[in-house]
Design an enzyme around this catalytic site. Structure first.
Site, PDB file in Angstrom:
ATOM      1  N   GLU A 149       0.816  -1.204   0.000  1.00 16.68           N
ATOM      2  CA  GLU A 149       0.000   0.000   0.000  1.00 16.68           C
ATOM      3  C   GLU A 149       0.859   1.267   0.000  1.00 16.68           C
ATOM      4  O   GLU A 149       1.936   1.313   0.583  1.00 16.68           O
ATOM      5  CB  GLU A 149      -0.925  -0.001   1.218  1.00 16.68           C
ATOM      6  N   ASP A 150       0.324   2.288  -0.678  1.00 14.19           N
ATOM      7  CA  ASP A 150       0.850   3.656  -0.578  1.00 14.19           C
ATOM      8  C   ASP A 150       2.337   3.756  -0.904  1.00 14.19           C
ATOM      9  O   ASP A 150       3.105   4.389  -0.179  1.00 14.19           O
ATOM     10  CB  ASP A 150       0.616   4.205   0.838  1.00 14.19           C
ATOM     11  N   CYS A 204      -6.621   4.686  -2.152  1.00 14.86           N
ATOM     12  CA  CYS A 204      -6.870   3.250  -2.166  1.00 14.86           C
ATOM     13  C   CYS A 204      -8.236   2.820  -2.681  1.00 14.86           C
ATOM     14  O   CYS A 204      -8.335   1.977  -3.575  1.00 14.86           O
ATOM     15  CB  CYS A 204      -6.627   2.672  -0.776  1.00 14.86           C
ATOM     16  N   ASP A 235      -0.437  -0.149  -4.501  1.00 19.94           N
ATOM     17  CA  ASP A 235      -1.851   0.146  -4.791  1.00 19.94           C
ATOM     18  C   ASP A 235      -2.074   1.587  -5.239  1.00 19.94           C
ATOM     19  O   ASP A 235      -3.160   1.917  -5.716  1.00 19.94           O
ATOM     20  CB  ASP A 235      -2.761  -0.238  -3.629  1.00 19.94           C
ATOM     21  N   HIS A 236      -1.112   2.461  -5.098  1.00 17.69           N
ATOM     22  CA  HIS A 236      -1.049   3.800  -5.696  1.00 17.69           C
ATOM     23  C   HIS A 236       0.260   4.402  -5.250  1.00 17.69           C
ATOM     24  O   HIS A 236       1.075   3.722  -4.609  1.00 17.69           O
ATOM     25  CB  HIS A 236      -2.247   4.686  -5.304  1.00 17.69           C
TER      26      HIS A 236
END
Length: 616
Positions: free
Chosen positions: A35-36, A74, A235-236
């Site tokens: 994530e992130d 997200c 995820d980004h």
């Protein structure tokens, strides 16, 4: 014999998915997600990074040089993944919204399960869609492919939250990377807090790398490595402010590493080379159709992406597209595209600053110190831009300006490119039937009991070219203002005409007060809210008093629903200096309602708390 089996597999893939469900010749598919995080891995050229396990995966696989998450946060990014559709076409771009899909639309795990796959998710969902029971055979922290039937192919996700924004600011923290050596982007101030956050971000990536290594080792120890196609991606972009939530390359670019074992080399793209790079542009909207193609399932017609692996890869796209809508309690409407080198950004609400106050974002020390320095007047460009109004258009050359701080939109030599990108973006928005130009409250009102996507496909219900033209005109108010749009038959056109008056200097609206005042009684609540904000900005004291009463009337959530309530509170916040004493009203206002989807329920209270905090 092996050559015959591979040829038989490829032949089988061209048949129907039902027949394939009986075939043992299907690859397992493993997704490892973090994530992130942007492409801050050593194998992507970031020497500051310590990521040996993922570097090893890249050495045996293929790295995609440019992969975009489509959304810089997200929930809409994951909605893109699970549907294979652009969230703005569904009404699902807004953070933690909950919109229904048309009955015919199925999510890719459902399609994989229908083809005989065992589908597990360990363990995050976070889609902007209502929960769908039975989507996964397992979805929990214990979910694992080992629980499948003997010989059954699997699709498995292992998602790591170690790199999430919230972990950047967790204290105490034992530093691994030296904050004094951490590279800083040009838009961030150089302070101890910023260096600590960036160093901790890299520390977390190193921890996640070990976690990913364990998943890969487990696959190998189980004897499944040669049967499994592995994806690793973020995820980004980075969870740091001005990356996360912003549809620049810094908020959208993620690492994507794909490893295809020799057994399944027939499914590899033509440019597959171990340890190599792919120059093909890829984004999240392509992931679902790619997985289905790898599994021998024909991607359904409603998916808007295209396979980039498998027996039927589509031609490479010319552009990737990004979007930003409401982020938590604050609205916005930004769109972007890239051709791999240049990034074009279109701001449809340029009067809203990039760095609107979002409670969750302000919990990161970098955000707070950055804003304090700006308020103190100690920053110089480009470190000031985040706290200021946006230009209507932005253009950045990633080759010479990887931090995207030198806007080339006004450079005469870029006029032809700018025209090309404008046209490409417009064609894309029309093709996907982007619903955001109705406003969040407006799209729900217009759809009524139908899924927003269903409404948007009907040109009579959503005359998108007319609405989009109104939005384009409003957000670039160079010419003289024409009040005709205030009396248009479509409420979205009336709304955008009022938005133009918010973007333009206040004196633009003063000559049209007689036409604006009746809109306080418009049948559409979004139009009433925008009219109230305009009148408070450029009208008489009596206009301001009437505007405040309209907004106070529309703020109760039980009477008007969560989308109208949040929009009314947003307008009250914008006119706060002129609104008089609101403390008594806000203290007694109920903005929580059990009928509101639980994940949306917190945003109006957050906004109201922020308003109360700033009241005398």
């Amino acid at each position: 014999m092996m050559k015959f089996l591979v040829l038989l597999f490829v032949f089988t893939l061209t048949g129907q998915s039902g027949a394939l469900a009986q075939s043992p010749l299907r690859p397992n598919i493993l997704w490892i997600t973090a994530e992130d995080m942007g492409p801050h891995l050593k194998c992507y050229g970031f020497e500051y990074a310590e990521t040996p396990h993922l570097d090893a995966l890249a050495a045996g696989g293929l790295r995609y040089r440019m992969c975009w998450s489509n959304a810089p946060v997200c929930a809409p990014a994951r909605t893109t993944l699970i549907t294979g559709m652009y969230p703005p076409s569904l009404g699902a771009e807004h953070m933690r919204s909950e919109v229904r899909l048309p009955e015919a639309v199925r999510l890719y795990p459902e399609l994989l399960r229908g083809a005989g796959y065992y589908c597990t998710n360990n363990d995050k969902t976070d889609y902007n869609l209502p929960p769908r029971p039975g989507l996964w055979q397992e979805s929990s922290k214990q979910a694992h492919y080992r629980n499948r039937a003997a010989g059954q192919p699997f699709f498995a996700i292992f998602n790591f939250t170690t790199t999430h924004e919230s972990q950047i600011r967790r204290r105490p923290h034992a530093a691994v990377h030296d904050p004094g050596r951490v590279p800083l982007p040009a838009y961030h101030p150089d302070t101890p807090e910023v260096r600590q956050d960036w160093a901790q971000y890299h520390d977390n990536i190193t921890v996640m790398d070990r976690q990913a290594g364990k998943v890969l080792a487990e696959l190998k120890d189980a004897g499944l490595a040669e049967d499994t196609i592995v994806f690793f991606y973020g995820d980004h972009g980075s969870g740091m402010p001005r990356s996360k939530r912003q549809p620049f390359n810094s908020g959208l670019q993620v690492p994507l590493i794909v490893h295809i074992p020799e057994k399944w080399k027939a499914l590899a793209p033509p440019d597959y080379q171990r340890g190599g790079w792919s120059e093909r542009l890829v984004s999240f909207v392509d992931f679902a159709p790619t997985v289905l193609d790898l599994a021998g399932v024909k991607p359904p017609s409603w998916q808007q992406g295209n396979p980039f692996l498998g027996p039927h890869p589509a031609p490479p796209p010319e552009y990737l597209f990004g979007h930003r809508g409401r982020m938590d309690e604050r609205p916005d409407l930004m769109r972007s595209l890239t051709d791999g080198r240049f990034v074009y950004v279109r701001n449809y609400l340029p009067h809203l600053i990039y760095g609107q106050r979002i409670d969750y974002m302000f919990q990161t020390p970098t955000t707070r110190v950055w804003k304090e320095l700006y308020d103190a007047g100690t920053l110089t460009p480009p470190r000031t831009y985040f706290w200021e109004r946006k230009p209507a258009e932005e253009l950045y050359d990633l080759q010479s300006d990887p931090d995207e701080v030198k806007n080339l939109a006004a450079v005469p030599e870029q006029a032809a490119r700018l025209k090309q990108y404008r046209s490409a973006l417009r064609q894309h928005l029309l093709a996907i039937r982007d619903t955001a130009f109705l406003g969040e409250a407006g799209m729900h009102r217009r759809a009524g009991p139908d899924p927003i996507h269903t409404m948007a496909l009907d040109p009579k219900r959503y005359p998108m070219e007319i609405v989009l033209t109104a939005a384009e005109t409003a957000s670039r108010p160079e010419g003289p203002f024409s009040p005709g749009g205030l009396q248009a038959s479509d409420p979205a056109v009336r709304w955008w005409t009022l938005i133009r008056l918010l973007i333009a200097p206040p004196e633009t609206g003063t000559g049209h007060l007689a036409v604006i005042r009746p809109l306080l009684q418009d049948p559409d609540p979004a139009v009433r809210i925008a009219a109230a904000e305009v009148l408070a900005a450029c009208g008489t004291p009596a206009d301001t008093a009437a505007a405040v009463e309209v907004l106070k009337n529309l703020a109760p959530v039980k009477a008007h629903g969560p989308h109208v309530s949040l929009a009314a509170l947003t307008a009250l916040d914008a006119i706060l200096p002129k609104a008089g004493n609101l403390r008594g009203f806000l203290s007694g206002l109920e903005v929580k309602d059990a009928a509101t989807p639980s994940r949306y329920r917190e945003y109006a209270p957050r906004l109201m708390e922020d308003i109360l905090r700033r009241l005398p």
